[in-house]
Design an enzyme around this catalytic site. Sequence first.
Site, short mmCIF file in Angstrom:
data_model
loop_
_atom_site.label_atom_id
_atom_site.label_comp_id
_atom_site.label_asym_id
_atom_site.label_seq_id
_atom_site.Cartn_x
_atom_site.Cartn_y
_atom_site.Cartn_z
N GLY A 293 81.51 -42.58 -6.04
CA GLY A 293 80.72 -41.40 -6.33
C GLY A 293 79.76 -41.56 -7.50
O GLY A 293 78.65 -41.04 -7.47
N THR A 294 80.17 -42.28 -8.53
CA THR A 294 79.32 -42.43 -9.71
C THR A 294 78.03 -43.16 -9.36
O THR A 294 76.93 -42.72 -9.74
CB THR A 294 80.07 -43.18 -10.82
OG1 THR A 294 81.15 -42.37 -11.27
CG2 THR A 294 79.15 -43.49 -12.00
N GLN B 56 85.08 -34.22 -4.84
CA GLN B 56 86.38 -33.51 -4.79
C GLN B 56 86.55 -32.70 -3.50
O GLN B 56 87.60 -32.09 -3.31
CB GLN B 56 86.53 -32.59 -6.00
CG GLN B 56 86.66 -33.30 -7.32
CD GLN B 56 87.97 -34.08 -7.48
OE1 GLN B 56 88.95 -33.82 -6.80
NE2 GLN B 56 87.98 -35.05 -8.39
N ALA C 19 86.10 -42.72 -1.64
CA ALA C 19 87.27 -42.86 -0.76
C ALA C 19 88.59 -42.63 -1.48
O ALA C 19 89.55 -42.11 -0.90
CB ALA C 19 87.28 -44.25 -0.11
N HIS C 20 88.66 -42.99 -2.76
CA HIS C 20 89.96 -42.93 -3.45
C HIS C 20 90.40 -41.51 -3.76
O HIS C 20 91.53 -41.29 -4.21
CB HIS C 20 89.94 -43.79 -4.72
CG HIS C 20 89.13 -43.25 -5.85
ND1 HIS C 20 89.70 -42.74 -6.99
CD2 HIS C 20 87.80 -43.14 -6.02
CE1 HIS C 20 88.75 -42.36 -7.82
NE2 HIS C 20 87.59 -42.59 -7.25
N THR D 199 76.46 -57.80 -0.69
CA THR D 199 77.37 -57.99 0.43
C THR D 199 78.34 -56.82 0.52
O THR D 199 79.01 -56.48 -0.46
CB THR D 199 78.17 -59.30 0.27
OG1 THR D 199 77.24 -60.39 0.18
CG2 THR D 199 79.10 -59.51 1.45
N CYS E 157 87.88 -39.59 -16.26
CA CYS E 157 86.72 -40.23 -16.88
C CYS E 157 86.54 -39.77 -18.32
O CYS E 157 85.84 -40.40 -19.10
CB CYS E 157 85.46 -39.91 -16.08
SG CYS E 157 85.62 -40.19 -14.32
#
Length: 389
Positions: free
Chosen positions: A72-73, A181, A202-203, A239, A332
Site C-alpha cells: 500500500g505504501t 484497511q 495483501a498482508h 521482476t 508504522c
Amino acid sequence: MTKKVYLDNAATSPVRDEVIAVMTQALQECYGNPSSIHSFGRSARSAIEKARKSIAAHMGAQASEIIFTSGGTEADNMILRCAVRDLEVERILTTRIEHHAVLHTAEILAEETNVELEFIEVDSEGQPSMSDLENKLSASPKKALVSLMHVNNEIGTIIDIQKVAGLCEQYEAYFHSDTVQSVGHYPWNVAELPIHFITAAAHKFHGPKGVGFAYIRKNTGMKSFIVGGGQERGFRAGTEPYHNILGMEKALDLALENMDKEKAYVKDLKSYFIDQLEERIPGIAFNGCSSDLEKSTYTLVNTRLPLNEQQALMLLFHLDLKGIACSKGSACQSGSEGGSHVLAQVLDEKQNRCPSLRFSFSIYNTKEELDYVVEVLEAFVKEGAVAKV
C-alpha cells in the site's frame, strides 16, 4: 508458558494455510522470470496474468487497471506523485488523519513542487466534513486530487466514499482512496463508483507481506513510476514476485468467498470485547466512533484507559510480557516518540493524556482470548488505582 494473543491484525494478519500452500508450490515449481520467453518464463507470466484478471474481476475493474506493487505504501506514493507529475494536479485535498504514506507524500510534494496542499476538517469521530470538502473544491478552478482513506487504520472510521466520489465527479477532481484497511474486508465494484485510484496490501487480508496493488482507472494518462523494464505494462519496472502475487490472489479469493461468514464472526468478537471492557473496567472510553458497530469497521476498536502518564509508559511493556500483541497507534507509528497524529486530531488535550490502545481482530481470534486480555487489563488498571490511593 505465557499465553499468546495476537490482536494487532490491522498492522498485519496471519497468512492463511491455503495461501502458504499456493506460494510454496509456486516457489518450487514455477521459478522462471516472467519476462523470459522460454517455457519457464511463459508459465510464470501466464499465472501472473491469470491472477491479475481474477483480482480485477473481484474489484469490478479491467485487468489493465490493476498494477502490482510492493504494498500500500508504494501504491499511495505512486498515485500521488504521478498525479502531480502527469495529470497537471495543482491541489491536493486530504485530511490530517490519513496514513503517513499519503500524508508525508503530500507534504513532500507541497515542498518540492508548486502543488497546494489543503486539509479538510474532520470531526471528533474522524469523519471528514463534506461541506468543507465541497467548499474547497468549488473555491478554485485548479485541477485537484482528493485523497481520503476509506477506513481509518487507527480508529476504524468508515467514510461515505460514494458521497466523496460524487463531489469529486461534480467538480472534476481526481479521487484517490487508501483502501488498505477495507479491500478484503468489504466488497468493491469500482465500475459503479466514480473513483480514479485505490490501493491495497495483501498482508491486511491474510496474504503475504511485500505485495499489493494499485487500481488506476484506464486512460488517466499516468506514466511510468519506476523505470528500468517493461513490467506491469511499462508502469512499474522490476521482476514480478510471482509467488507473492499468487498468494495475494488466493488470499483475496478466500476473503471474498467467506466474507459474510467471517465478517459476522469478527464483528461478534468486537461487540463482545467492547461489552466486557465496559463491564469490567470503569472509566474506559473509546476513541472516535470505534465502538459503533455501524460507523466503524468491524475489525478494530481503539480504547482509552483511565491511567496516568506514568502508568501509561508501562502498559504496552506489561501487555507484551503477558503475551498480548496490540498497538499504541498504527504499527508504522509505534516506533516514534510522538503520539498518534490521528488521536491528536480527534481528542482534546485532556483525553489525549490517557493511554490509548488499538485492538484489531481476525478469524483466528476467540472469545477466550479476549477474556484473557480483559482480565489482564482489568488487573493493571486496578493496580494503578491502588497505587494512586
